[in-house]
Design an enzyme around this catalytic site. Structure first.
Site, PDB file in Angstrom:
ATOM      1  N   ALA A  76       0.944  -1.080   0.125  1.00 21.07           N
ATOM      2  CA  ALA A  76      -0.037  -0.404  -0.183  1.00 21.07           C
ATOM      3  C   ALA A  76       0.460   0.739  -0.024  1.00 21.07           C
ATOM      4  CB  ALA A  76      -0.796   0.028   1.052  1.00 21.07           C
ATOM      5  N   ASP A  77       0.319   2.309  -0.600  1.00 22.78           N
ATOM      6  CA  ASP A  77       1.199   3.495  -0.258  1.00 22.78           C
ATOM      7  C   ASP A  77      -0.588   4.872  -0.345  1.00 22.78           C
ATOM      8  OD1 ASP A  77       3.961   5.049  -1.140  1.00 22.78           O
ATOM      9  OD2 ASP A  77       2.439   6.015  -2.076  1.00 22.78           O
ATOM     10  N   THR A  78       0.379   5.255   0.919  1.00 20.89           N
ATOM     11  CA  THR A  78      -0.779   6.437   0.999  1.00 20.89           C
ATOM     12  C   THR A  78      -0.009   8.080   0.735  1.00 20.89           C
ATOM     13  OG1 THR A  78      -0.984   4.982   3.340  1.00 20.89           O
ATOM     14  CG2 THR A  78      -1.656   7.594   3.076  1.00 20.89           C
TER      15      THR A  78
END
Length: 197
Positions: A76-78
């Site tokens: 994931a990447d935020t």
């Protein structure tokens, strides 16, 4: 509760670990080293989707270093996005002050892209949440900065910490703002036949 198979988690984020544990997904965690520099003129949405996908693919390539053979990998990447700009972790107190002052009385977006791969197919979903801050006084911002909380967090705040006092409401995924939208994560895992319950 049924015994679930373990997956790979391509992240060192303690919040992502906590959230996966919350929904009962066992995992082996490690973080691939990739270049996270945005491309010139790349939109925030394109950036987080690309990062999640690249982390998943790089993680799948290096999974053998663990000596385990899980069939799925999650990455994931935020990114926190204000006025179209991607905000990283503040470099100092002045940077944190600028970020938090910009949020005061306004809304901004938090984008978290989640990628799941089995080595043959990679599916990515980007979850966008609008976060609304109440008006913050300069004293409140300074006190928050003095707590030290802003400095290891993209966008300079953690909704699961003291900054919860600043958020009047949000539209989207609370866990997405934390770094892993659980509803969408469950749906993605289910697409690969993972038993989510």
């Amino acid at each position: 509760m049924s015994s679930k198979p373990a997956i790979f988690l391509a992240s060192n984020s303690p919040r992502r670990r906590e959230l996966l544990t919350q929904i009962g997904v066992p995992f082996t965690a490690f973080a691939p080293d990739i270049d996270e520099t945005p491309f010139e003129s790349e939109s925030a949405a394109d950036y987080v989707i690309r990062m999640a996908k690249e982390k998943a693919e790089a993680g799948w390539r290096m999974r053998n270093v663990t000596g385990e053979n899980h069939s799925l990998l999650l990455a994931a990447d935020t990114s926190v996005v204000a006025n179209g700009n991607i905000l990283g972790k503040p470099i100092d107190a002045a940077d944190a002050m600028a970020m938090l002052s910009n949020y005061s009385g306004q809304s901004h977006e938090v984008m978290t892209a989640v990628a799941v791969t089995n080595g043959k197919q990679t599916v990515v979903e980007n979850v966008v949440t609008s976060v609304y801050f109440r008006h913050l006084s300069e004293t409140e911002i300074r006190q928050y900065i003095e707590s030290g909380e802003p400095f290891d967090k993209a966008g300079g705040y953690g909704i699961q910490g003291l900054a919860a006092l600043f958020v009047s409401h949000l539209e989207g995924s609370y866990t997405g703002v934390m770094g892993l939208p659980l509803f969408e994560t469950g749906q993605l895992l289910a697409q690969f036949g993972y038993p989510i319950l």
